[in-house]
Design a protein around this motif. Structure first.
Motif, PDB file in Angstrom:
ATOM      1  N   GLU A   1      39.345  36.673  41.275  1.00 62.05           N
ATOM      2  CA  GLU A   1      40.125  35.449  41.428  1.00 62.05           C
ATOM      3  C   GLU A   1      40.305  34.722  40.097  1.00 62.05           C
ATOM      4  O   GLU A   1      41.305  34.041  39.900  1.00 62.05           O
ATOM      5  N   ALA A   2      39.358  34.883  39.194  1.00 62.31           N
ATOM      6  CA  ALA A   2      39.485  34.287  37.863  1.00 62.31           C
ATOM      7  C   ALA A   2      40.453  35.093  36.991  1.00 62.31           C
ATOM      8  O   ALA A   2      40.816  34.658  35.908  1.00 62.31           O
ATOM      9  N   GLY A   3      40.856  36.264  37.480  1.00 62.13           N
ATOM     10  CA  GLY A   3      41.798  37.100  36.745  1.00 62.13           C
ATOM     11  C   GLY A   3      41.157  38.031  35.745  1.00 62.13           C
ATOM     12  O   GLY A   3      41.843  38.658  34.943  1.00 62.13           O
ATOM     13  N   LEU A   4      39.830  38.155  35.797  1.00 62.66           N
ATOM     14  CA  LEU A   4      39.117  38.971  34.808  1.00 62.66           C
ATOM     15  C   LEU A   4      39.063  40.455  35.140  1.00 62.66           C
ATOM     16  O   LEU A   4      38.931  41.275  34.236  1.00 62.66           O
ATOM     17  N   ILE A   5      39.136  40.785  36.414  1.00 65.38           N
ATOM     18  CA  ILE A   5      39.060  42.198  36.792  1.00 65.38           C
ATOM     19  C   ILE A   5      40.151  42.537  37.798  1.00 65.38           C
ATOM     20  O   ILE A   5      40.665  41.662  38.501  1.00 65.38           O
ATOM     21  N   ASP A   6      40.478  43.815  37.828  1.00 67.21           N
ATOM     22  CA  ASP A   6      41.313  44.389  38.875  1.00 67.21           C
ATOM     23  C   ASP A   6      40.437  45.334  39.668  1.00 67.21           C
ATOM     24  O   ASP A   6      39.541  45.988  39.107  1.00 67.21           O
ATOM     25  N   ILE A   7      40.685  45.387  40.957  1.00 62.66           N
ATOM     26  CA  ILE A   7      39.943  46.287  41.836  1.00 62.66           C
ATOM     27  C   ILE A   7      40.954  47.227  42.480  1.00 62.66           C
ATOM     28  O   ILE A   7      41.857  46.779  43.183  1.00 62.66           O
ATOM     29  N   ALA A   8      40.814  48.513  42.194  1.00 60.62           N
ATOM     30  CA  ALA A   8      41.693  49.534  42.768  1.00 60.62           C
ATOM     31  C   ALA A   8      40.925  50.227  43.886  1.00 60.62           C
ATOM     32  O   ALA A   8      39.882  50.825  43.650  1.00 60.62           O
ATOM     33  N   ARG A   9      41.468  50.127  45.086  1.00 57.07           N
ATOM     34  CA  ARG A   9      40.799  50.732  46.240  1.00 57.07           C
ATOM     35  C   ARG A   9      41.503  52.033  46.631  1.00 57.07           C
ATOM     36  O   ARG A   9      42.717  52.098  46.658  1.00 57.07           O
ATOM     37  N   GLU A  10      40.673  53.019  46.904  1.00 58.46           N
ATOM     38  CA  GLU A  10      41.176  54.298  47.400  1.00 58.46           C
ATOM     39  C   GLU A  10      40.213  54.742  48.490  1.00 58.46           C
ATOM     40  O   GLU A  10      39.090  55.168  48.207  1.00 58.46           O
ATOM     41  N   GLY A  11      40.663  54.592  49.716  1.00 59.05           N
ATOM     42  CA  GLY A  11      39.772  54.883  50.835  1.00 59.05           C
ATOM     43  C   GLY A  11      38.621  53.898  50.838  1.00 59.05           C
ATOM     44  O   GLY A  11      38.816  52.697  50.761  1.00 59.05           O
ATOM     45  N   ARG A  12      37.414  54.421  50.860  1.00 57.16           N
ATOM     46  CA  ARG A  12      36.221  53.563  50.860  1.00 57.16           C
ATOM     47  C   ARG A  12      35.695  53.312  49.462  1.00 57.16           C
ATOM     48  O   ARG A  12      34.687  52.635  49.287  1.00 57.16           O
ATOM     49  N   THR A  13      36.365  53.847  48.457  1.00 59.89           N
ATOM     50  CA  THR A  13      35.918  53.716  47.077  1.00 59.89           C
ATOM     51  C   THR A  13      36.717  52.628  46.370  1.00 59.89           C
ATOM     52  O   THR A  13      37.920  52.510  46.567  1.00 59.89           O
ATOM     53  N   ALA A  14      36.030  51.848  45.552  1.00 57.60           N
ATOM     54  CA  ALA A  14      36.694  50.830  44.746  1.00 57.60           C
ATOM     55  C   ALA A  14      36.343  51.068  43.281  1.00 57.60           C
ATOM     56  O   ALA A  14      35.170  51.252  42.933  1.00 57.60           O
ATOM     57  N   SER A  15      37.370  51.091  42.442  1.00 61.06           N
ATOM     58  CA  SER A  15      37.178  51.214  40.994  1.00 61.06           C
ATOM     59  C   SER A  15      37.456  49.865  40.360  1.00 61.06           C
ATOM     60  O   SER A  15      38.402  49.167  40.747  1.00 61.06           O
ATOM     61  N   LEU A  16      36.649  49.499  39.384  1.00 60.58           N
ATOM     62  CA  LEU A  16      36.711  48.182  38.760  1.00 60.58           C
ATOM     63  C   LEU A  16      37.206  48.302  37.327  1.00 60.58           C
ATOM     64  O   LEU A  16      36.730  49.157  36.573  1.00 60.58           O
ATOM     65  N   PHE A  17      38.130  47.428  36.951  1.00 64.14           N
ATOM     66  CA  PHE A  17      38.735  47.454  35.625  1.00 64.14           C
ATOM     67  C   PHE A  17      38.733  46.052  35.027  1.00 64.14           C
ATOM     68  O   PHE A  17      39.156  45.097  35.688  1.00 64.14           O
ATOM     69  N   LEU A  18      38.296  45.933  33.785  1.00 62.68           N
ATOM     70  CA  LEU A  18      38.387  44.675  33.060  1.00 62.68           C
ATOM     71  C   LEU A  18      39.834  44.452  32.644  1.00 62.68           C
ATOM     72  O   LEU A  18      40.488  45.369  32.137  1.00 62.68           O
ATOM     73  N   ARG A  19      40.332  43.257  32.827  1.00 67.42           N
ATOM     74  CA  ARG A  19      41.665  42.893  32.338  1.00 67.42           C
ATOM     75  C   ARG A  19      41.476  42.346  30.924  1.00 67.42           C
ATOM     76  O   ARG A  19      41.308  41.156  30.710  1.00 67.42           O
ATOM     77  N   ARG A  20      41.438  43.266  29.967  1.00 66.57           N
ATOM     78  CA  ARG A  20      41.137  42.912  28.571  1.00 66.57           C
ATOM     79  C   ARG A  20      42.063  41.862  27.993  1.00 66.57           C
ATOM     80  O   ARG A  20      41.630  41.018  27.221  1.00 66.57           O
ATOM     81  N   GLU A  21      43.336  41.905  28.364  1.00 62.61           N
ATOM     82  CA  GLU A  21      44.265  40.931  27.820  1.00 62.61           C
ATOM     83  C   GLU A  21      43.918  39.510  28.262  1.00 62.61           C
ATOM     84  O   GLU A  21      44.060  38.560  27.499  1.00 62.61           O
ATOM     85  N   VAL A  22      43.408  39.374  29.482  1.00 64.41           N
ATOM     86  CA  VAL A  22      42.985  38.061  29.976  1.00 64.41           C
ATOM     87  C   VAL A  22      41.710  37.640  29.247  1.00 64.41           C
ATOM     88  O   VAL A  22      41.580  36.491  28.809  1.00 64.41           O
ATOM     89  N   TRP A  23      40.757  38.549  29.104  1.00 66.81           N
ATOM     90  CA  TRP A  23      39.512  38.257  28.401  1.00 66.81           C
ATOM     91  C   TRP A  23      39.803  37.833  26.958  1.00 66.81           C
ATOM     92  O   TRP A  23      39.247  36.858  26.458  1.00 66.81           O
ATOM     93  N   GLU A  24      40.695  38.563  26.304  1.00 59.85           N
ATOM     94  CA  GLU A  24      41.038  38.236  24.911  1.00 59.85           C
ATOM     95  C   GLU A  24      41.737  36.885  24.810  1.00 59.85           C
ATOM     96  O   GLU A  24      41.501  36.120  23.877  1.00 59.85           O
ATOM     97  N   SER A  25      42.571  36.555  25.786  1.00 61.41           N
ATOM     98  CA  SER A  25      43.219  35.245  25.811  1.00 61.41           C
ATOM     99  C   SER A  25      42.180  34.134  25.985  1.00 61.41           C
ATOM    100  O   SER A  25      42.275  33.067  25.383  1.00 61.41           O
ATOM    101  N   TYR A  26      41.187  34.399  26.832  1.00 57.66           N
ATOM    102  CA  TYR A  26      40.111  33.434  27.030  1.00 57.66           C
ATOM    103  C   TYR A  26      39.350  33.220  25.717  1.00 57.66           C
ATOM    104  O   TYR A  26      39.099  32.080  25.315  1.00 57.66           O
ATOM    105  N   LEU A  27      39.016  34.308  25.049  1.00 62.65           N
ATOM    106  CA  LEU A  27      38.303  34.199  23.770  1.00 62.65           C
ATOM    107  C   LEU A  27      39.141  33.470  22.726  1.00 62.65           C
ATOM    108  O   LEU A  27      38.621  32.652  21.965  1.00 62.65           O
ATOM    109  N   ASP A  28      40.448  33.753  22.694  1.00 59.28           N
ATOM    110  CA  ASP A  28      41.346  33.047  21.770  1.00 59.28           C
ATOM    111  C   ASP A  28      41.354  31.545  22.059  1.00 59.28           C
ATOM    112  O   ASP A  28      41.349  30.720  21.149  1.00 59.28           O
ATOM    113  N   SER A  29      41.379  31.204  23.353  1.00 56.84           N
ATOM    114  CA  SER A  29      41.352  29.791  23.731  1.00 56.84           C
ATOM    115  C   SER A  29      40.061  29.120  23.297  1.00 56.84           C
ATOM    116  O   SER A  29      40.070  27.988  22.820  1.00 56.84           O
TER     117      SER A  29
END
Length: 96
Positions: free
Chosen positions: A64-92
């Motif tokens: 919800e903070a926009g830091l990660i994406d969750i890709a679901r495939e069946g019962r499995t979920a893969s987690l991804f950092l949204r680096r561009e959002v993290w970098e924008s936060y660090l820039d701020s």
């Protein structure tokens, strides 16, 4: 090669990220996701220490903070950092 443009953060997004990473467990989860793109949810080290509903809550807060994406495939979920959002936060933060 040009760098991808980083999205600007609204004040609300900036504050949501700050709240999300202020919890030590969430920050540790985020750190682990950042270290391994496409991390399978079940591989989170937190699964050894906290309940599945608590992990789900932490993942929801990070998403919800926009830091990660969750890709679901069946019962499995893969987690991804949204680096561009993290970098924008660090820039701020750096501009304070």
């Amino acid at each position: 090669m040009s760098k991808a443009r980083k999205p600007g953060l609204t004040q609300q997004q900036f504050e949501a990220i700050g709240r999300a990473i202020s919890d030590p467990r969430r920050y540790a989860i985020l750190h682990q996701i950042a270290a391994e793109p496409g991390l399978i949810c079940g591989a989170l080290e937190a699964h050894q220490h906290i309940s599945a509903p608590t992990i789900s809550h932490h993942l929801k807060e990070l998403q919800e903070a926009g830091l990660i994406d969750i890709a679901r495939e069946g019962r499995t979920a893969s987690l991804f950092l949204r680096r561009e959002v993290w970098e924008s936060y660090l820039d701020s933060l750096a501009s304070l």
